[in-house]
Design a protein around this motif. Structure first.
Motif, mmCIF file in Angstrom:
data_model
loop_
_atom_site.group_PDB
_atom_site.id
_atom_site.type_symbol
_atom_site.label_atom_id
_atom_site.label_comp_id
_atom_site.label_asym_id
_atom_site.label_seq_id
_atom_site.Cartn_x
_atom_site.Cartn_y
_atom_site.Cartn_z
ATOM 1 N N THR A 1 -10.975 8.081 1.308
ATOM 2 C CA THR A 1 -10.508 8.778 2.505
ATOM 3 C C THR A 1 -10.877 8.009 3.775
ATOM 4 O O THR A 1 -12.053 7.776 4.059
ATOM 5 C CB THR A 1 -11.121 10.195 2.595
ATOM 6 N N GLY A 2 -9.830 7.623 4.510
ATOM 7 C CA GLY A 2 -10.011 7.050 5.845
ATOM 8 C C GLY A 2 -9.641 8.173 6.801
ATOM 9 O O GLY A 2 -10.479 8.932 7.283
ATOM 10 N N GLY A 3 -8.339 8.330 7.027
ATOM 11 C CA GLY A 3 -7.856 9.513 7.744
ATOM 12 C C GLY A 3 -7.445 10.599 6.775
ATOM 13 O O GLY A 3 -7.183 11.725 7.171
ATOM 14 N N GLY A 4 -7.338 10.262 5.489
ATOM 15 C CA GLY A 4 -7.097 11.272 4.459
ATOM 16 C C GLY A 4 -5.722 11.271 3.816
ATOM 17 O O GLY A 4 -5.444 12.107 2.958
ATOM 18 N N SER A 5 -4.839 10.320 4.184
ATOM 19 C CA SER A 5 -3.443 10.476 3.735
ATOM 20 C C SER A 5 -3.208 10.127 2.266
ATOM 21 O O SER A 5 -2.458 10.812 1.583
ATOM 22 C CB SER A 5 -2.472 9.712 4.640
ATOM 23 N N ASN A 6 -3.842 9.063 1.758
ATOM 24 C CA ASN A 6 -3.561 8.747 0.343
ATOM 25 C C ASN A 6 -4.248 9.763 -0.554
ATOM 26 O O ASN A 6 -3.712 10.169 -1.586
ATOM 27 C CB ASN A 6 -3.936 7.297 -0.004
ATOM 28 N N PHE A 7 -5.431 10.212 -0.121
ATOM 29 C CA PHE A 7 -6.138 11.249 -0.887
ATOM 30 C C PHE A 7 -5.274 12.516 -0.959
ATOM 31 O O PHE A 7 -5.094 13.110 -2.020
ATOM 32 C CB PHE A 7 -7.497 11.549 -0.232
ATOM 33 N N SER B 1 0.842 -1.202 0.000
ATOM 34 C CA SER B 1 0.000 0.000 0.000
ATOM 35 C C SER B 1 0.876 1.250 0.000
ATOM 36 O O SER B 1 2.106 1.167 0.004
ATOM 37 C CB SER B 1 -0.901 0.040 1.238
ATOM 38 N N HIS B 2 0.204 2.419 0.057
ATOM 39 C CA HIS B 2 0.912 3.698 0.113
ATOM 40 C C HIS B 2 1.548 3.961 1.475
ATOM 41 O O HIS B 2 2.347 4.885 1.628
ATOM 42 C CB HIS B 2 -0.065 4.840 -0.198
ATOM 43 N N LYS B 3 1.196 3.190 2.484
ATOM 44 C CA LYS B 3 1.593 3.525 3.859
ATOM 45 C C LYS B 3 3.113 3.599 4.085
ATOM 46 O O LYS B 3 3.569 4.412 4.898
ATOM 47 C CB LYS B 3 0.942 2.547 4.842
ATOM 48 N N GLY C 1 -0.494 6.568 11.323
ATOM 49 C CA GLY C 1 -0.470 6.230 9.897
ATOM 50 C C GLY C 1 -1.233 7.172 8.993
ATOM 51 O O GLY C 1 -1.252 7.000 7.763
ATOM 52 N N SER C 2 -1.895 8.189 9.579
ATOM 53 C CA SER C 2 -2.703 9.090 8.754
ATOM 54 C C SER C 2 -2.967 10.368 9.548
ATOM 55 O O SER C 2 -2.315 10.609 10.562
ATOM 56 C CB SER C 2 -4.017 8.391 8.381
ATOM 57 N N VAL C 3 -3.880 11.183 9.086
ATOM 58 C CA VAL C 3 -4.479 12.312 9.811
ATOM 59 C C VAL C 3 -3.571 13.533 10.012
ATOM 60 O O VAL C 3 -3.963 14.647 9.711
ATOM 61 C CB VAL C 3 -5.062 11.875 11.189
ATOM 62 N N GLY D 1 -4.542 -3.295 8.777
ATOM 63 C CA GLY D 1 -3.287 -4.036 8.900
ATOM 64 C C GLY D 1 -2.225 -3.494 7.960
ATOM 65 O O GLY D 1 -1.046 -3.807 8.090
ATOM 66 N N GLN D 2 -2.650 -2.671 6.994
ATOM 67 C CA GLN D 2 -1.690 -2.129 6.022
ATOM 68 C C GLN D 2 -0.698 -1.190 6.714
ATOM 69 O O GLN D 2 0.495 -1.234 6.426
ATOM 70 C CB GLN D 2 -2.431 -1.347 4.922
ATOM 71 N N TRP D 3 -1.188 -0.342 7.585
ATOM 72 C CA TRP D 3 -0.294 0.615 8.251
ATOM 73 C C TRP D 3 0.675 -0.117 9.178
ATOM 74 O O TRP D 3 1.873 0.145 9.188
ATOM 75 C CB TRP D 3 -1.091 1.684 8.995
HETATM 76 C C1 LIG Z 1 -4.896 0.478 1.451
HETATM 77 C C2 LIG Z 1 -5.423 1.583 2.297
HETATM 78 N N1 LIG Z 1 -6.015 2.623 1.705
HETATM 79 C C3 LIG Z 1 -6.516 3.653 2.404
HETATM 80 C C4 LIG Z 1 -6.452 3.680 3.773
HETATM 81 C C5 LIG Z 1 -7.061 4.824 4.491
HETATM 82 O O1 LIG Z 1 -6.153 5.674 5.056
HETATM 83 P P1 LIG Z 1 -5.834 7.089 4.430
HETATM 84 O O2 LIG Z 1 -7.143 7.807 4.235
HETATM 85 O O3 LIG Z 1 -4.972 7.730 5.423
HETATM 86 O O4 LIG Z 1 -5.149 6.847 3.129
HETATM 87 C C6 LIG Z 1 -5.833 2.635 4.449
HETATM 88 C C7 LIG Z 1 -5.709 2.679 5.911
HETATM 89 O O5 LIG Z 1 -5.344 1.768 6.569
HETATM 90 C C8 LIG Z 1 -5.307 1.553 3.693
HETATM 91 O O6 LIG Z 1 -4.726 0.529 4.288
#
Ligand SMILES: Cc1ncc(COP(=O)(O)O)c(C=O)c1O
Length: 453
Positions: A265-271, A112-114, A230-232, A140-142
Motif C-alpha cells: 500500500t502506497g496510496g492504496g490503489s493496487n491493494f 504496472s497496474h497504473k 494515480g491513487s488515493v 515513475g510508474q504512474w
Molecule cells: C508498481 C507500484 N506499486 C504500487 C504503488 C503504490 O501505489 P498504490 O498503493 O496506489 O498501488 C506504485 C505507485 O507508484 C507503483 O508504481
C-alpha cells in the motif's frame, strides 16, 4: 504424465465489463471529503476545476457497479486479462505447504497496474474536451501510465516527478518522453508550490505531496487542463477492481480459495483493486480470507499514522480527506519504493481498516529486497520495489505455514516489474542499501501541522 498447472489465463471476452464499487456493500459509509475553507462536504462544483464530471460522479457514486465504456475496454485489450500465476518454484524454495498465487500486473505497457485507471481517466477527460492532463509521479510508474494513456487519446501530458526518483531513474523519464509527456523534477521553480519548498529546502528530494501541489496548481492555470491522480481517490480504486474481479475467476479455475490476501500500500490503489472484490465475497459470507496491507517501515501511514482529516498534498490545496496520515508535511526517507512514499492512505482503504475488514503490517526495505531476490531467482520476474513488500509479507506467511504445517492459500498482487528499477537492486546487491529508522520526532512535528477538524 500429469502436469501441475502454474498459470491461469482468461479469454479476452472475460475482461470485466464493470468496475466494482465496495462503498454500498460496507456496513457504514466512509466520511466525506471536506472543503478546506468551509469544512463542509465538498460538492461537484468544488472538484470541477480539477476533474471531469464523469469522474466526479464515480467519486461519490452509490452504485455497486459502474459500466466500463467501450473506448476504455478497447485499450484494456492491449494487455488484459492479466495472468494469475502459482509461484510453485518459490514455494519449493521455501519448502512450505502454502500455495502462493500472484496476480501479475507487470504485463501492462507501462509495467504496472497504473494503466487500469490512467486509461479511463484520460478517456473521460478527452470525452469532456480536456486537451492536457497534469500529474505527479513518485516511482515513475504512474507518470508512465498516464503518458501512455494520454497518447491513446491524442492528449498532452505534463508530469512532476519526485526529485529523488527523477535522479534515480533516468530511464523512466525517457519512457514517459517516448509516450510524448513533458517532465519536470519536483520541487520545480515552475510553480508557487515548488518555489516555496525550494526557498526553505534548496536540496529537497521532494515528496509525492509536493509533486501533487505542483500538478494541481498547474492544472488550475489553464482552462483546457485537468489534473489526474494515480491513487488515493475513490474513482481510482474503483478502476483498479478489474484486478480482483479477474483474480476471482482465475482462482476458481485453480480450484483455490484464498486464506490470506496481501497487497502493498502506497496510496492504496493496487491493494484495493485486488482485495475489494474479495471483501465483497467476505461480507457476503462466501469466503473469509485475512486481508493484509503491507507498507514500508519508513512510511507507515496505517500502522503509525493517525486516522483524521488531512490534506492530500503538502501545500494544502486539496480537500481534507479522512485518512491514516503521517502529516501532509511529512517527507519520508528516500526509500527505493518511491511509489510507497506517500504521507496518507486512501480514505476508503483507511475506512476498511477502521472497520476491521483489513489489517496492516510494516516491513523494512532490506527484508523486502531479500524477498525480491528469492522471487526473481525462482519465478524469474524482477519485481518493482513496491510489490517487494507484498512478496516479503507472502514469504513471512508461507514460513509461518512451514512451522505450523498449514496448507494456506496466499494471494498477492505483483503490481509491477522492476526493469527500470535496477539502481535499487544495485544498491541492495552492493551493500549500500540500509534500513531507515522511522523518525518519530519528524512525525510529531508533521502531525502538529495537521488541521484540527
Ligand atoms: C508498481 C507500484 N506499486 C504500487 C504503488 C503504490 O501505489 P498504490 O498503493 O496506489 O498501488 C506504485 C505507485 O507508484 C507503483 O508504481
Amino acid at each position: 504424465m500429469a502436469t501441475e498447472r502454474s498459470t491461469f489465463l482468461l479469454d479476452e471476452t472475460q475482461i470485466p465489463t464493470q468496475w466494482y464499487n465496495l462503498v454500498p456493500d460496507l456496513p457504514a459509509p466512509p466520511p466525506p471529503p471536506l472543503h478546506p475553507g468551509t469544512r463542509e462536504p465538498v460538492g461537484p462544483d468544488d472538484l470541477a476545476p480539477l476533474f471531469p464530471m464523469a469522474l466526479i460522479g464515480q467519486e461519490v457514486t452509490g452504485d455497486q457497479y459502474v459500466d466500463i465504456p467501450g473506448g476504455v475496454l478497447d485499450v484494456y485489450r492491449i494487455w488484459r486479462p492479466s495472468p494469475l500465476v502459482r509461484a510453485r518454484r518459490l514455494e519449493k524454495l521455501l519448502d512450505t505447504p502454502a500455495k502462493i498465487f500472484f496476480k501479475y500486473e507487470g504485463v501492462s505497457p507501462a509495467g504496472s497496474h497504473k494503466p487500469n485507471t490512467a486509461v479511463p481517466q484520460a478517456f473521460y477527460n478527452h470525452e469532456e474536451g480536456v486537451r492536457r492532463l497534469t500529474t505527479e509521479t513518485g516511482a515513475g510508474q504512474w507518470g508512465t501510465a498516464l503518458a501512455f494513456a494520454t497518447a491513446q487519446y491524442g492528449m498532452e501530458c505534463e508530469v512532476w516527478q519526485v526529485r529523488s526518483s527523477y535522479d534515480q531513474k533516468p530511464a523512466r523519464r525517457t519512457m514517459m518522453e517516448v509516450y510524448g509527456a513533458t517532465l519536470h523534477p519536483s520541487p520545480s521553480d515552475l510553480t508557487e508550490a515548488g518555489r516555496s519548498v525550494l526557498a526553505e529546502h534548496p536540496d529537497s528530494t521532494g515528496s509525492l505531496g509536493i509533486a501533487i501541489s505542483e500538478a494541481v496548481e498547474a492544472a488550475l492555470q489553464r482552462e483546457d487542463t485537468r489534473y489526474a491522480l494515480g491513487s488515493v481517490l475513490n474513482h481510482v480504486l474503483l478502476h483498479q477492481t478489474v484486478i480482483g474481479q479477474e483474480a476471482l475467476l482465475q482462482l476458481e479455475q485453480a480450484e483455490a480459495v484464498p486464506d490470506v490476501i496481501v497487497g502493498c500500500t502506497g496510496g492504496g490503489s493496487n491493494f484495493a483493486g485486488l482485495s475489494f472484490p474479495f471483501i465483497r465475497e467476505k461480507l457476503a459470507g462466501r469466503m473469509d480470507p485475512v486481508i493484509r496491507c503491507v507498507e514500508p517501515a519508513a512510511c507507515p501511514s496505517l500502522t503509525r499514522g493517525e486516522y483524521r482529516y488531512d490534506f492530500g498534498d503538502t501545500i494544502g490545496m486539496t480537500p481534507l480527506l479522512k485518512m491514516h496520515t503521517l502529516g501532509h508535511g511529512f517527507i519520508p526517507d528516500s526509500i527505493h519504493a518511491g511509489g510507497l512514499r506517500y504521507h496518507g492512505m486512501a480514505p476508503l482503504v483507511s475506512h476498511v481498516y477502521e472497520l476491521g475488514l483489513a489489517e496492516a503490517e510494516a516491513i523494512p526495505q532490506l527484508e523486502c529486497f531479500q524477498a525480491a531476490l528469492m522471487f526473481a531467482r525462482t519465478q524469474g520476474i524482477v519485481p518493482a520495489p513496491e510489490p517487494t513488500h507484498a512478496i516479503a509479507a507472502a514469504i513471512r506467511e508461507a514460513n509461518r505455514c512451514k512451522e505450523s504445517g498449514e496448507e494456506k492459500t496466499i494471494l498477492t498482487a505483483l503490481c509491477g516489474h522492476g526493469h527500470l528499477d535496477m539502481s535499487a537492486y544495485e544498491s541492495y546487491l552492493h551493500g549500500s542499501m540500509q534500513d531507515l529508522d522511522f523518525p518519530e520526532e519528524e512525525l510529531r512535528a508533521a502531525m502538529e501541522a495537521v488541521p484540527v477538524v
